[in-house]
Design a protein around this motif. Structure first.
Motif, short mmCIF file in Angstrom:
data_model
loop_
_atom_site.label_atom_id
_atom_site.label_comp_id
_atom_site.label_asym_id
_atom_site.label_seq_id
_atom_site.Cartn_x
_atom_site.Cartn_y
_atom_site.Cartn_z
N ARG A 1 0.81 -1.22 0.00
CA ARG A 1 0.00 0.00 0.00
C ARG A 1 0.84 1.27 0.00
N THR A 2 1.95 1.24 -0.77
CA THR A 2 2.78 2.43 -0.95
C THR A 2 2.97 2.70 -2.43
N LYS A 3 3.37 3.91 -2.74
CA LYS A 3 3.60 4.32 -4.12
C LYS A 3 4.98 4.98 -4.19
N PRO A 4 5.80 4.66 -5.20
CA PRO A 4 7.14 5.27 -5.28
C PRO A 4 7.07 6.76 -5.64
N HIS A 5 7.94 7.54 -5.04
CA HIS A 5 8.09 8.97 -5.31
C HIS A 5 9.58 9.29 -5.26
N THR A 6 9.97 10.34 -5.94
CA THR A 6 11.33 10.86 -5.78
C THR A 6 11.20 12.12 -4.92
N CYS A 7 11.89 12.13 -3.79
CA CYS A 7 11.77 13.23 -2.83
C CYS A 7 13.13 13.80 -2.47
N THR A 8 13.12 15.08 -2.13
CA THR A 8 14.28 15.72 -1.53
C THR A 8 14.12 15.61 -0.01
N PRO A 9 15.18 15.84 0.76
CA PRO A 9 15.07 15.70 2.21
C PRO A 9 13.95 16.55 2.83
N ASP A 10 13.73 17.76 2.32
CA ASP A 10 12.70 18.63 2.91
C ASP A 10 11.27 18.18 2.57
N GLN A 11 11.11 17.24 1.64
CA GLN A 11 9.79 16.74 1.27
C GLN A 11 9.43 15.45 2.01
N MET A 12 10.34 14.93 2.81
CA MET A 12 10.08 13.69 3.54
C MET A 12 9.01 13.88 4.60
N LYS A 13 8.27 12.81 4.86
CA LYS A 13 7.21 12.82 5.88
C LYS A 13 7.38 11.60 6.78
N ILE A 14 6.87 11.73 7.99
CA ILE A 14 6.81 10.58 8.90
C ILE A 14 5.96 9.51 8.22
N ASP A 15 6.33 8.25 8.36
CA ASP A 15 5.67 7.07 7.79
C ASP A 15 6.02 6.82 6.32
N ASP A 16 6.87 7.67 5.69
CA ASP A 16 7.42 7.32 4.38
C ASP A 16 8.39 6.16 4.58
N TYR A 17 8.71 5.47 3.50
CA TYR A 17 9.68 4.37 3.56
C TYR A 17 10.88 4.73 2.70
N VAL A 18 12.07 4.42 3.20
CA VAL A 18 13.32 4.64 2.48
C VAL A 18 13.96 3.28 2.24
N ARG A 19 14.41 3.04 1.00
CA ARG A 19 15.07 1.77 0.69
C ARG A 19 16.57 1.93 0.86
N LEU A 20 17.15 1.07 1.68
CA LEU A 20 18.60 0.98 1.85
C LEU A 20 18.98 -0.42 1.43
N ASP A 21 19.77 -0.54 0.39
CA ASP A 21 20.10 -1.82 -0.23
C ASP A 21 18.81 -2.51 -0.69
N THR A 22 18.42 -3.62 -0.09
CA THR A 22 17.23 -4.33 -0.55
C THR A 22 16.09 -4.29 0.46
N THR A 23 16.21 -3.47 1.49
CA THR A 23 15.18 -3.41 2.52
C THR A 23 14.64 -1.99 2.65
N CYS A 24 13.33 -1.87 2.84
CA CYS A 24 12.70 -0.58 3.07
C CYS A 24 12.46 -0.39 4.56
N TYR A 25 12.78 0.80 5.05
CA TYR A 25 12.60 1.13 6.45
C TYR A 25 11.65 2.31 6.59
N ARG A 26 10.73 2.22 7.57
CA ARG A 26 9.75 3.28 7.81
C ARG A 26 10.40 4.43 8.60
N VAL A 27 10.11 5.66 8.17
CA VAL A 27 10.59 6.84 8.87
C VAL A 27 9.67 7.07 10.07
N LYS A 28 10.22 6.91 11.29
CA LYS A 28 9.38 7.11 12.48
C LYS A 28 9.61 8.47 13.12
N ASP A 29 10.70 9.15 12.77
CA ASP A 29 10.97 10.50 13.27
C ASP A 29 12.07 11.09 12.39
#
Length: 121
Positions: free
Chosen positions: A61-89
């Motif tokens: 239930r996510t959609k890919p976007h290209t974001c700059t650091p100032d466009q990030m939101k809590i609960d977005d996911y960031v992919r590092l290598d092959t795993t996505c991690y949720r932004v909690k703060d």
């Protein structure tokens, strides 16, 4: 030579190594081990290590976007290598040009440039 997303390459213009996290025509978007991102022409790189054969996990239930650091939101996911991690703060890191993202299950990570993220729908 064509480099796959996830491949580790050496950028000869910077004398630096990074992993390919996005491709766009002749451009490679690279990220080093501490999270610094940059763009380089593919022809200026050589392969260090092939991409992992592991499939990339994309959060449901996510959609890919290209974001700059100032466009990030809590609960977005960031992919590092092959795993996505949720932004909690997140915290500021040098104004709008960077953010320290507190990733659930990973810890703090510095985002300094635009990159592909996954945003909940």
């Amino acid at each position: 030579m064509s480099f796959a997303v996830g491949a580790k390459v050496r950028d000869h213009t910077r004398s630096a190594e990074g992993k390919v996290w996005k491709r766009e025509g002749p451009l490679l978007y690279l990220q080093n081990a501490i999270g610094y991102t940059w763009t380089v022409l593919e022809r200026r790189c050589t392969l260090v290590e092939n991409a992992s054969a592991e499939p990339v996990s994309i959060p449901p239930r996510t959609k890919p976007h290209t974001c700059t650091p100032d466009q990030m939101k809590i609960d977005d996911y960031v992919r590092l290598d092959t795993t996505c991690y949720r932004v909690k703060d997140m915290r500021s890191h040098g104004g709008a040009s960077g953010r320290v993202l507190i990733l659930d299950g990973y810890g703090p990570w510095v985002m300094t440039g635009s990159r592909e993220i996954f945003r909940p729908i």
